[in-house]
Design a protein around this motif. Structure first.
Motif, PDB file in Angstrom:
ATOM      1  N   GLY A  68     -25.900 -14.147   6.866  1.00  0.00           N
ATOM      2  CA  GLY A  68     -25.847 -14.778   7.072  1.00  0.00           C
ATOM      3  C   GLY A  68     -25.195 -16.463   7.050  1.00  0.00           C
ATOM      4  N   THR A  69     -25.761 -16.826   6.951  1.00  0.00           N
ATOM      5  CA  THR A  69     -24.493 -18.473   6.467  1.00  0.00           C
ATOM      6  C   THR A  69     -23.866 -18.932   5.364  1.00  0.00           C
ATOM      7  N   LEU A  70     -23.520 -19.804   4.631  1.00  0.00           N
ATOM      8  CA  LEU A  70     -23.421 -21.006   3.610  1.00  0.00           C
ATOM      9  C   LEU A  70     -23.499 -19.075   2.546  1.00  0.00           C
ATOM     10  N   LEU A  71     -23.039 -18.389   2.663  1.00  0.00           N
ATOM     11  CA  LEU A  71     -22.888 -17.108   2.001  1.00  0.00           C
ATOM     12  C   LEU A  71     -22.179 -17.232   0.720  1.00  0.00           C
ATOM     13  N   GLN A  72     -20.664 -17.532   1.082  1.00  0.00           N
ATOM     14  CA  GLN A  72     -19.305 -17.629  -0.181  1.00  0.00           C
ATOM     15  C   GLN A  72     -19.567 -18.036  -1.216  1.00  0.00           C
ATOM     16  N   HIS A  73     -19.943 -18.896  -1.866  1.00  0.00           N
ATOM     17  CA  HIS A  73     -21.042 -18.789  -3.096  1.00  0.00           C
ATOM     18  C   HIS A  73     -21.767 -18.326  -4.150  1.00  0.00           C
ATOM     19  N   VAL A  74     -22.537 -16.859  -3.477  1.00  0.00           N
ATOM     20  CA  VAL A  74     -23.881 -16.044  -4.055  1.00  0.00           C
ATOM     21  C   VAL A  74     -23.206 -16.001  -4.914  1.00  0.00           C
ATOM     22  N   PRO A  84     -17.644 -16.240   3.860  1.00  0.00           N
ATOM     23  CA  PRO A  84     -19.662 -17.122   3.864  1.00  0.00           C
ATOM     24  C   PRO A  84     -20.573 -16.610   4.642  1.00  0.00           C
ATOM     25  N   VAL A  85     -20.316 -15.607   5.276  1.00  0.00           N
ATOM     26  CA  VAL A  85     -20.989 -14.695   5.944  1.00  0.00           C
ATOM     27  C   VAL A  85     -22.004 -13.331   5.696  1.00  0.00           C
ATOM     28  N   GLU A  86     -21.078 -13.133   4.226  1.00  0.00           N
ATOM     29  CA  GLU A  86     -21.451 -11.525   4.340  1.00  0.00           C
ATOM     30  C   GLU A  86     -21.669 -11.686   2.701  1.00  0.00           C
ATOM     31  N   VAL A  87     -23.092 -11.093   2.120  1.00  0.00           N
ATOM     32  CA  VAL A  87     -22.886 -10.982   0.616  1.00  0.00           C
ATOM     33  C   VAL A  87     -23.181  -9.222   0.910  1.00  0.00           C
ATOM     34  N   THR A  88     -22.704  -8.451  -0.214  1.00  0.00           N
ATOM     35  CA  THR A  88     -23.239  -6.826  -0.753  1.00  0.00           C
ATOM     36  C   THR A  88     -23.736  -6.794  -2.451  1.00  0.00           C
ATOM     37  N   CYS A  89     -24.406  -5.939  -2.042  1.00  0.00           N
ATOM     38  CA  CYS A  89     -25.249  -5.163  -3.914  1.00  0.00           C
ATOM     39  C   CYS A  89     -25.663  -4.716  -3.895  1.00  0.00           C
ATOM     40  N   VAL A  90     -26.700  -4.034  -4.727  1.00  0.00           N
ATOM     41  CA  VAL A  90     -27.027  -2.635  -5.178  1.00  0.00           C
ATOM     42  C   VAL A  90     -28.191  -3.231  -6.293  1.00  0.00           C
TER      43      VAL A  90
END
Length: 105
Positions: free
Chosen positions: A42-48, A66-72
């Motif tokens: 998505g967008t604005l993901l750098q501070h998630v 800023p465009v990618e987050v990973t998790c489990v």
């Protein structure tokens, strides 16, 4: 243009940044036992700092860019839940569906 956390010149109070926005979850489903790696784009993901699957938090949350987050995924009862990303200012993204699949019979 998104605002970043900074001090307002005349007020000395922090600025509020725009909320993160999710476009896609990959994969969009996984087993109810959890432990599925998920990539959120998505967008604005750098501070998630948190990803929620319904009310359950995902683990190993990493803001990769800023465009990618990973998790489990956590363990969860079978069914569809809404996934949101939360940044360090408690701004919450739009929800996207994720389906927890029942174990095979």
């Amino acid at each position: 243009m998104p605002t970043e956390h900074s001090e307002a010149a005349d007020e000395g109070t922090p600025r509020v940044r725009d909320s993160p926005h999710l476009d896609r979850l990959d994969p969009p489903s996984g087993p109810a036992i959890g432990s599925t790696p998920v990539k959120l784009t998505g967008t604005l993901l750098q501070h998630v700092v948190e990803v929620r699957f319904g009310v359950s938090p995902g683990t190993d949350v990493r803001a990769r860019s800023p465009v990618e987050v990973t998790c489990v995924t956590p363990a969860h009862s079978a069914g569809v839940v809404q996934v949101v990303a939360v940044d360090d200012q408690q701004n919450v993204s739009n929800p996207l569906p994720f389906e927890f699949l029942p174990p095979p019979e």
